[in-house]
Design a protein around this motif. Structure first.
Motif, PDB file in Angstrom:
ATOM      1  N   PHE A 402      38.365  51.093 115.564  1.00 44.93           N
ATOM      2  CA  PHE A 402      39.102  52.003 115.058  1.00 44.93           C
ATOM      3  C   PHE A 402      39.489  51.919 114.741  1.00 44.93           C
ATOM      4  O   PHE A 402      39.879  53.151 113.845  1.00 44.93           O
ATOM      5  N   ARG A 403      40.822  51.672 114.716  1.00 48.03           N
ATOM      6  CA  ARG A 403      41.749  51.438 113.585  1.00 48.03           C
ATOM      7  C   ARG A 403      41.476  51.243 112.432  1.00 48.03           C
ATOM      8  O   ARG A 403      42.023  51.786 111.268  1.00 48.03           O
ATOM      9  N   TRP A 405      39.119  50.963 111.520  1.00 51.11           N
ATOM     10  CA  TRP A 405      37.905  53.001 109.915  1.00 51.11           C
ATOM     11  C   TRP A 405      38.912  53.849 110.338  1.00 51.11           C
ATOM     12  O   TRP A 405      38.258  54.619 108.930  1.00 51.11           O
ATOM     13  N   ALA A 406      39.761  54.057 110.849  1.00 51.43           N
ATOM     14  CA  ALA A 406      40.719  54.902 110.385  1.00 51.43           C
ATOM     15  C   ALA A 406      41.113  54.866 109.389  1.00 51.43           C
ATOM     16  O   ALA A 406      41.684  55.359 108.702  1.00 51.43           O
ATOM     17  N   ARG A 407      41.842  53.982 109.212  1.00 58.77           N
ATOM     18  CA  ARG A 407      42.337  53.392 107.579  1.00 58.77           C
ATOM     19  C   ARG A 407      41.563  53.013 106.554  1.00 58.77           C
ATOM     20  O   ARG A 407      41.725  53.477 105.599  1.00 58.77           O
TER      21      ARG A 407
ATOM     22  N   ALA B  46      35.091  58.429 116.241  1.00 59.60           N
ATOM     23  CA  ALA B  46      36.343  58.536 116.879  1.00 59.60           C
ATOM     24  C   ALA B  46      36.459  59.861 117.680  1.00 59.60           C
ATOM     25  O   ALA B  46      36.869  59.386 119.392  1.00 59.60           O
ATOM     26  N   TYR B  51      39.167  58.163 120.438  1.00 56.77           N
ATOM     27  CA  TYR B  51      40.424  57.692 120.082  1.00 56.77           C
ATOM     28  C   TYR B  51      40.938  59.025 119.213  1.00 56.77           C
ATOM     29  O   TYR B  51      40.213  59.243 117.658  1.00 56.77           O
ATOM     30  N   GLU B  54      42.370  58.551 116.031  1.00 63.52           N
ATOM     31  CA  GLU B  54      42.500  58.141 114.786  1.00 63.52           C
ATOM     32  C   GLU B  54      41.845  59.327 114.187  1.00 63.52           C
ATOM     33  O   GLU B  54      40.927  59.648 113.083  1.00 63.52           O
ATOM     34  N   ALA B  55      40.812  59.554 115.065  1.00 63.77           N
ATOM     35  CA  ALA B  55      40.051  61.446 114.953  1.00 63.77           C
ATOM     36  C   ALA B  55      40.561  62.195 113.758  1.00 63.77           C
ATOM     37  O   ALA B  55      40.087  62.859 112.786  1.00 63.77           O
ATOM     38  N   ARG B  57      43.533  61.655 112.301  1.00 69.19           N
ATOM     39  CA  ARG B  57      43.971  61.430 111.149  1.00 69.19           C
ATOM     40  C   ARG B  57      42.500  61.110 109.915  1.00 69.19           C
ATOM     41  O   ARG B  57      43.507  62.106 108.297  1.00 69.19           O
ATOM     42  N   VAL B  58      41.801  60.773 110.349  1.00 67.72           N
ATOM     43  CA  VAL B  58      40.337  60.974 109.625  1.00 67.72           C
ATOM     44  C   VAL B  58      39.625  62.918 109.126  1.00 67.72           C
ATOM     45  O   VAL B  58      40.268  62.941 107.726  1.00 67.72           O
TER      46      VAL B  58
END
Lengths: 474, 242
Positions: A402-403, A405-407, B46, B51, B54-55, B57-58
C-alpha cells in the motif's frame, strides 16, 4: 470468546467450512428461509422504518446515560428482592455464578439459551468444577451433546441438517435412528423434562432489562426458558450491561421488533417478564442478576463505535450476509460470528485473531440495511480495519504494497509509468514460464486471484492514451 | 452541461472501451465532456483495507484536481468509486481546508446512470442492442448511492433489449476490493451463488455499472469458459450501442 480449537486464520477456517458441502447447504437453506420469513413479517409493518429509528434512539439514549440506568436498575431490582452482582470480566462472572450455585445444593442445573453465558464459556468452566449444566434449548442441547459451539446468535444449530441431529442422538443418547423433527424433539423433551423436575439451579440470560422496574424480559419459543427460570430454587440471570431500556413501556416496541427481525415472527411464543422474587408465591426463592461488563465499558468509551452495543441479538445481519451464508458461523472462530460478531469480537478479545474478523467482509452493507437498530456495521468494520493497521496486525507485504501503491497513485507520471510497465511485463507474468511462476507463487495477490478467475489484461491503449491521441469521438 | 469524467483507474487501464462508451453516451445526452489526465485513483483500495494515511494521500490529489475543475458535474462510470468520493471528506479533520474542498467535489460527483436519469432527466439515449439483459446491482451503487431504478429505466428504453430481473434481494458478487485476493475462496463462493441467480434468467448479457464487479464476474466467466455463457458489459457500453 475466540475458539482456541480452530485455526487462527479466517481463510483456513473458511476453507474447512466451504469443503463441508452438507453444512454449506444447511446454512444457505436456513438463512434464506429465515430471511424470506422476515421479509414477509416486515411487509405487514408499513411503519418499520419508524420502529427502527425509535429502537435506535432509545438504545443510543441508554448508552449515553448507562451509568444512571444501571444504578436505577440495580436499586429497583434489589427493592424487589433480587441480588444484583457486577462482573468486570468473564472470570469474575464465572466465580460469582459458581459461588451462588453452590448454595443450590444437589439437583440438576438447567440452562436457558444465552449468548452471554457462551461469551464467558460458562459451561466449560462449570464442567471443569465437576458440575453438569444441562442446555434446555433444543438447538443448544444438540450442540452440547456434540461438543460444538453455537454457529448463529438466534438459531445456534442452524448449520446442522436433521440427519446430522439424528446421528448425534444415536451416538450420544443411544436412541433408535429417526430424522423426523417432531420425533427428535420428543426424544430431547423426555430427557429434559426429567431434569426440570429435579432442577435446583436455573441459569438464563436476558434479552432486556428494565431500569424503572428492575425486571428482565426473556423471549423464546420452546418454553424451556420459562421452566428454567421458574422451577429451580435459585435463578441466576447473566446480562450484559448494555441490555437496559429505561421504561417498561419501551418493551412494547422491542417485543415486536426483535422477533420480526430475528425469525420473522410477529411475537415469540413465550415472553417471560421476571420482576423480583416473592417468597409467598410459587417460583424461585432466590433470584440473582449478574451484570457483565467484559469489555463493554471500553467500547462504550468509544463514541464512534458505541453503536455496536445497541445490538439486540436478532441475527438478521448474519442471515443476510453473503460471507456468513457461504461459510457459516464457526468460520468466524468466535462466539459471535457474522457482521455483528466481526465488529463486537475485537472489543471483547485482544490479538490478531480478533483483529482479522473485520476483514471477513466484502463491505456490501446488506447488514446495515437490515439491522433493526440501525447499527452502521460497515463504518465500524472500516474503523476496526484502520485500527488493525495501526496496531500492526497486518502483514508486511500488504503494508509495503500500500505504501508503494500510494506513491504511485499520487503522481500522474508514476501512475502512467506503472501502467506502461504493467503492460510490458504482463505477458511474462501471466505466462507459464519461470517468471510467471515466481509472480504467481503462493504469496502474491495475483495468484490468489488467478486460481479460480482469469486475470484481466491491461488494454493495449489506456483510456488516457486514447483521449490524448484524439481517438475518442462523439 | 459541462461534465468532467473521472474515468477510474480500472477503466483507464483495463476497460478503456467503457470510458469511451461513457463519453459517447454523455455527448449524445448533450454534455460537453472533459478529461483531466492528472487523475489516477479515488483511494478506495487503501481506504477499505484500513490504510487511512495512504488513502488520504491519494484522495487529496484527486480532490485538488477536481476542486479546480470548472465542470458542473463530475461523472464516474463506477458506483464504488463515486461512493468513495462521497466518503472522502471524512478522511480530513474538521477545519482542514481539504475537507471543505472534498465536500464540494463530492457534491458535484455522480455515478453514471444516476447522472443521466436524476440530473439530466434523460432515459432514452437512442440505443439499440438486441438480447436479454439482466442487471447486476453493485452493492456500493445500490446501498451507498441509491442506484437501483435509474439503470433499469435506461435499459428499458434500449431498442431490442429485453430486461429481465434476477430473483430475490441482490447479493454481493464477492469482489470487495482486497477481500477478493485475501479471501479468494469465499469471494468465489459468493460469486458463484450470485451467478447462479443471475444465470437463472437465461441472459445473453449481464450488465452492471461498477467495473469492480465486472472484473470479478468476467474473470470467473472467462476462466470457466462455459459454452453459451453470458457476455459481461458495462451499462455505458450497452447505451453506446446502436
Amino acid at each position: 470468546m475466540l475458539d482456541p480449537a480452530q485455526s487462527p486464520e479466517f481463510r483456513a477456517r473458511a476453507l474447512t467450512a466451504l469443503a463441508n458441502k452438507n453444512q454449506s447447504a444447511a446454512v444457505a437453506r436456513a438463512t434464506s428461509t429465515i430471511s424470506d420469513r422476515r421479509d414477509l413479517a416486515l411487509e405487514e409493518v408499513p411503519e418499520w422504518q419508524e420502529w427502527r429509528e425509535r429502537a435506535r434512539l432509545i438504545k443510543a439514549h441508554v448508552l449515553e446515560n448507562l451509568d444512571t440506568y444501571l444504578e436505577q436498575f440495580e436499586s429497583n431490582a434489589k427493592r424487589r428482592g433480587v441480588t444484583v452482582h457486577w462482573a468486570r470480566n468473564a472470570q469474575e462472572a464465572i466465580d460469582l455464578i459458581f459461588d451462588i450455585g453452590k448454595r443450590a445444593g444437589s439437583g440438576a442445573i438447567v440452562k436457558a439459551k444465552s449468548m452471554a453465558t457462551e461469551e464467558i464459556g460458562l459451561n466449560h468452566a462449570l464442567e471443569a468444577k465437576g458440575w453438569e449444566p444441562l442446555e434446555t434449548d433444543l438447538g443448544e442441547r444438540i450442540l452440547q451433546l456434540d461438543g460444538q459451539m453455537p454457529s448463529h446468535i438466534v438459531a445456534p444449530a442452524l448449520h446442522l441438517s436433521r440427519d446430522d441431529v439424528a446421528d448425534i442422538f444415536v451416538r450420544e443418547l443411544g436412541v433408535d435412528r429417526t430424522n423426523d423433527p417432531s420425533e427428535l424433539t420428543a426424544i430431547a423433551r423426555r430427557v429434559l423434562r426429567t431434569s426440570f423436575a429435579k432442577a435446583a439451579l436455573g441459569i438464563s440470560g436476558a434479552n432486556f432489562g428494565v431500569a424503572e422496574t428492575g425486571s428482565i424480559l426473556v423471549l423464546e419459543n420452546e418454553g424451556n426458558i420459562r421452566l428454567s427460570t421458574s422451577l429451580p430454587k435459585i435463578h441466576i440471570s447473566l446480562m450484559g450491561i448494555e441490555k437496559l431500556v429505561p421504561r417498561f413501556e419501551d418493551l412494547a416496541l422491542y417485543l415486536r421488533l426483535l422477533p420480526r427481525s430475528g425469525t420473522g415472527q410477529r411475537l415469540t411464543v413465550y415472553q417471560s417478564m421476571i420482576t423480583g422474587v416473592d417468597p409467598s408465591q410459587e417460583g424461585p426463592e432466590e433470584m440473582h442478576i449478574v451484570l457483565l461488563d467484559n469489555g463493554r465499558s471500553g467500547l462504550l468509551a468509544q463514541p464512534d463505535d458505541r453503536q455496536t452495543l445497541q445490538c439486540i441479538r436478532c441475527g438478521a445481519c448474519q442471515n443476510v450476509c453473503p460471507v456468513y451464508r457461504a461459510v457459516g458461523g464457526h468460520a468466524y472462530g468466535a462466539v459471535y460470528g457474522g457482521p455483528i460478531g466481526a465488529i463486537l469480537t475485537p472489543h471483547l478479545s485482544d490479538g490478531p485473531q480478533a483483529a482479522e474478523l473485520p476483514y471477513a467482509s466484502s463491505l456490501c452493507a446488506a447488514c446495515r440495511d437490515v439491522c433493526p437498530v440501525k447499527i452502521d456495521i460497515p463504518k465500524s468494520l472500516l474503523r476496526l480495519r484502520a485500527k488493525a493497521v495501526k496496531d500492526g496486525h497486518r502483514g508486511r507485504l500488504e503494508k509495503v504494497g500500500f505504501r508503494a501503491w500510494a506513491r504511485t497513485m499520487e503522481r500522474q507520471g508514476r501512475y502512467e509509468r506503472a501502467m506502461r510497465s504493467g503492460r510490458m511485463f504482463q505477458g511474462v507474468v501471466l505466462s507459464d514460464g519461470a517468471a510467471g511462476k515466481v509472480a504467481r507463487s503462493p504469496m502474491t495477490p495475483l495468484k490468489a486471484w488467478m486460481t479460480e478467475r482469469a486475470p484481466r489484461r491491461l488494454a493495449k491503449k489506456s483510456f488516457r492514451e486514447l483521449w490524448k491521441e484524439g481517438l475518442i469521438d462523439g | 452541461m459541462k461534465v468532467s469524467l473521472f474515468v477510474t483507474c480500472l477503466v483507464d487501464g483495463f476497460w478503456p472501451d467503457v470510458g469511451e462508451s461513457a463519453v459517447k453516451v454523455l455527448r449524445r445526452a448533450g454534455c460537453e465532456v472533459s478529461f483531466d489526465p492528472r487523475q489516477t485513483c479515488c483511494g478506495q483500495p487503501a481506504y477499505n483495507t484500513g490504510y487511512t494515511d495512504e488513502a488520504r494521500r491519494v484522495a487529496a490529489v484527486m480532490i485538488d484536481v477536481f476542486a479546480e475543475d470548472p465542470a458542473e458535474a463530475i461523472v464516474v462510470p463506477s458506483g464504488s468509486c463515486a461512493a468513495m468520493i462521497h466518503h472522502a471528506p471524512r478522511l480530513f479533520e474538521e477545519g482542514d481546508p481539504r475537507r471543505a474542498k472534498a465536500e464540494s467535489v463530492a457534491a458535484r460527483t455522480h455515478e453514471f446512470s444516476s447522472f443521466l436519469v436524476d440530473t439530466l432527466q434523460v432515459v432514452d439515449l437512442d440505443a439499440k442492442f438486441s438480447g436479454r439483459a439482466v442487471w447486476h446491482d453493485a452493492c456500493h451503487g445500490l446501498r451507498e448511492l441509491g442506484v437501483k431504478d435509474q439503470p433499469r429505466a435506461l435499459l428499458r428504453k434500449v431498442d431490442g433489449l429485453e430486461l429481465v430481473e434476477a430473483k430475490g434481494e441482490p447479493t454481493c458478487c464477492g469482489f470487495g476490493g482486497t477481500f477478493s485476493v485475501k479471501q479468494p475462496e469465499v469471494s468465489v463462493a459468493m460469486l458463484d451463488t450470485r451467478m447462479a441467480v443471475l444465470e437463472e434468467t437465461a441472459p445473453d448479457v449481464i450488465v452492471s455499472s461498477d467495473v469492480s464487479c465486472l472484473m470479478q464476474i468476467d474473470g470467473r466467466v472467462t476462466k470457466e469458459a462455459k459454452p453459451g455463457a453470458p457476455r459481461i458489459m458495462h451499462l455505458a457500453e450497452v447505451l453506446a450501442s446502436r
